[in-house]
Design an enzyme around this catalytic site. Structure first.
Site, PDB file in Angstrom:
ATOM      1  N   LYS A 276       0.819  -1.175   0.042  1.00 11.95           N
ATOM      2  CA  LYS A 276       0.113   0.038   0.062  1.00 11.95           C
ATOM      3  C   LYS A 276       0.979   1.228  -0.117  1.00 11.95           C
ATOM      4  O   LYS A 276       1.703   1.511   0.828  1.00 11.95           O
ATOM      5  CB  LYS A 276      -0.895  -0.028   1.175  1.00 11.95           C
ATOM      6  CG  LYS A 276      -1.761   1.136   1.301  1.00 11.95           C
ATOM      7  CD  LYS A 276      -2.888   1.116   2.399  1.00 11.95           C
ATOM      8  CE  LYS A 276      -3.564   2.384   2.603  1.00 11.95           C
ATOM      9  NZ  LYS A 276      -4.519   2.206   3.724  1.00 11.95           N
TER      10      LYS A 276
ATOM     11  N   LYS B  93      -1.958  -1.584  -3.851  1.00 12.06           N
ATOM     12  CA  LYS B  93      -2.910  -0.387  -3.978  1.00 12.06           C
ATOM     13  C   LYS B  93      -2.047   1.157  -3.751  1.00 12.06           C
ATOM     14  O   LYS B  93      -1.309   1.038  -3.070  1.00 12.06           O
ATOM     15  CB  LYS B  93      -3.622  -0.369  -2.498  1.00 12.06           C
ATOM     16  CG  LYS B  93      -4.516   0.781  -2.139  1.00 12.06           C
ATOM     17  CD  LYS B  93      -5.094   0.667  -0.841  1.00 12.06           C
ATOM     18  CE  LYS B  93      -5.870   2.144  -0.589  1.00 12.06           C
ATOM     19  NZ  LYS B  93      -6.074   2.010   0.919  1.00 12.06           N
TER      20      LYS B  93
HETATM   21  C1  PBG Z   1      -7.525   3.227   5.287  1.00 10.20           C
HETATM   22  C2  PBG Z   1      -7.825   3.292   3.923  1.00 10.20           C
HETATM   23  C3  PBG Z   1      -7.663   4.131   2.993  1.00 10.20           C
HETATM   24  C4  PBG Z   1      -8.164   3.493   1.640  1.00 10.20           C
HETATM   25  C5  PBG Z   1      -8.594   2.405   2.114  1.00 10.20           C
HETATM   26  N1  PBG Z   1      -8.432   2.148   3.383  1.00 10.20           N
HETATM   27  C6  PBG Z   1      -7.119   5.581   3.020  1.00 10.20           C
HETATM   28  C7  PBG Z   1      -5.556   6.110   3.530  1.00 10.20           C
HETATM   29  O1  PBG Z   1      -5.033   4.906   3.746  1.00 10.20           O
HETATM   30  O2  PBG Z   1      -5.387   6.985   4.025  1.00 10.20           O
HETATM   31  C8  PBG Z   1      -8.314   4.269   0.485  1.00 10.20           C
HETATM   32  C9  PBG Z   1      -9.276   3.988  -0.492  1.00 10.20           C
HETATM   33  C10 PBG Z   1      -9.435   4.720  -1.697  1.00 10.20           C
HETATM   34  O3  PBG Z   1      -9.065   5.735  -1.782  1.00 10.20           O
HETATM   35  O4  PBG Z   1     -10.440   4.283  -2.151  1.00 10.20           O
HETATM   36  N2  PBG Z   1      -6.265   2.924   6.069  1.00 10.20           N
END
Ligand code: PBG
Length: 326
Positions: free
Chosen positions: A194, A247
């Site tokens: 991520k 991601k």
């Molecule tokens: C939370 C999380 C996030 C997303 C999914 N889970 C945001 C972040 O890490 O700040 C983003 C998903 C999206 O933008 O569609 N940890």
């Protein structure tokens, strides 16, 4: 000329035989945003066509999606500011409306696969995924909080948990804690690679979950790195993850491809809010054609190696499949 590749493109019948990749609705996960209350359906201004919904409307929405063939959902809560604190205690409060809604969803639709995020940010007064002390995200103090949150979610009935916090060792503590609690059937869909991306904006708007100070670069991965994703993938697999996620998706197709070729577990990709918002905006301006650009986008993520795609376009794609639009 002995070789003419165009012969295999001559007609739709021939192209159909030669087609290498097909994307089924089975591969898709639809993200939904849950708000406490009744009869709420607020559109997310930076993600048109997506809503923050209360339980009644979420149940209705899932029912409609199931009719279109979507069976996989990931649910995110928008938590009132006064319920947030430093240690995310509301995340495992038995009165938590998110957990109660999950139980109601699984009761009404036992055949769906309901997925949850495991991270502190929606519940944290600091807006970070881990526990904050003097501006630092403390890895090992975050782990027991995440484990407690995971147990509460498993208890509520979620089928799979998605640790999205990027703390070191989180998959291991989640797997061990879930097993001790008897939740050995609850799966872990780990947010393996991520990235500290600029493309989460609309999601943070939807949940009011942006960090109150600083950024997420000390835990989410540097967008410049690819080989580092292999370290995370190896650890997550060893620690007991059932699926590995990359991601965002579109700007990281190379990472999806890399993990697909170097690991055995199913690969998921999160086609995140900002990526979807860009396409929606271009289509609203008449610069791109939604019914063509959207399926091509999802197909490219699948072709890169993602077995599972989390996307805000899941419902529209399922509608197109149902209408035999392609
Ligand atoms: C939370 C999380 C996030 C997303 C999914 N889970 C945001 C972040 O890490 O700040 C983003 C998903 C999206 O933008 O569609 N940890």
């Amino acid at each position: 000329m002995l070789k003419r590749p165009r012969r295999n493109r001559r007609s739709e019948a021939i192209r159909g035989m030669a087609r290498e990749t097909r994307l089924s609705v089975d591969n898709l996960v639809y993200p939904l945003f849950l708000f406490d209350g009744k009869k709420i359906k607020d559109e997310i201004h930076s993600l048109p066509g997506n809503y923050r919904m209360s339980k009644d409307n979420i149940l209705r929405e899932i029912g409609a999606c199931m009719k279109l063939g979507i069976r996989n959902f990931i649910l995110f809560p928008a938590i009132a500011e006064e319920l947030k604190d430093k240690t995310a205690t509301y995340s495992y409060d038995p009165k938590n409306f998110y957990l109660q809604t999950a139980t109601a969803i699984k009761k009404r639709f036992p055949e769906c696969c309901l997925i949850s995020d495991v991270a502190m940010d929606p519940y944290s007064s600091d807006g970070h995924d881990g526990y904050v002390e003097n501006g630092e995200i403390i890895n090992d103090k975050s782990l027991p909080i995440l484990a407690r949150m995971a147990t509460a979610q498993a208890q509520a009935g979620f089928d799979m948990l998605g640790p999205s916090d990027m703390m070191d060792g989180r998959v291991k503590i989640l797997r061990e804690t879930l097993d001790i609690g008897g939740f050995y059937n609850t799966g872990i869909l780990s947010y393996t690679a991520k990235y500290a991306s600029a493309f989460y904006g609309p999601f943070r708007d939807a949940l009011d979950s942006a960090p109150k100070s600083g950024d997420k670069k000390t835990y989410q991965m540097d967008p410049a790195n690819k080989r580092e994703a292999l370290i995370e993938a190896k650890l997550d697999a060893e620690e007991g993850a059932d699926m590995l996620m990359v991601k965002p998706a579109l700007n990281y197709l190379d990472v999806i491809h890399l993990l697909k070729n170097n690991t055995e577990l199913p690969i998921a990709a999160y086609h995140v809010s900002g990526e979807c918002a860009m396409l929606i905006a271009a289509c609203q301006n008449g610069w791109l054609e939604y019914e063509k650009a959207m399926p091509e986008t999802l197909l490219s993520i699948h072709r890169a190696g993602a077995d599972v795609i989390l996307t805000y376009f899941a419902k529209d794609y399922a509608k197109m499949v149902k209408n035999k639009a392609f």
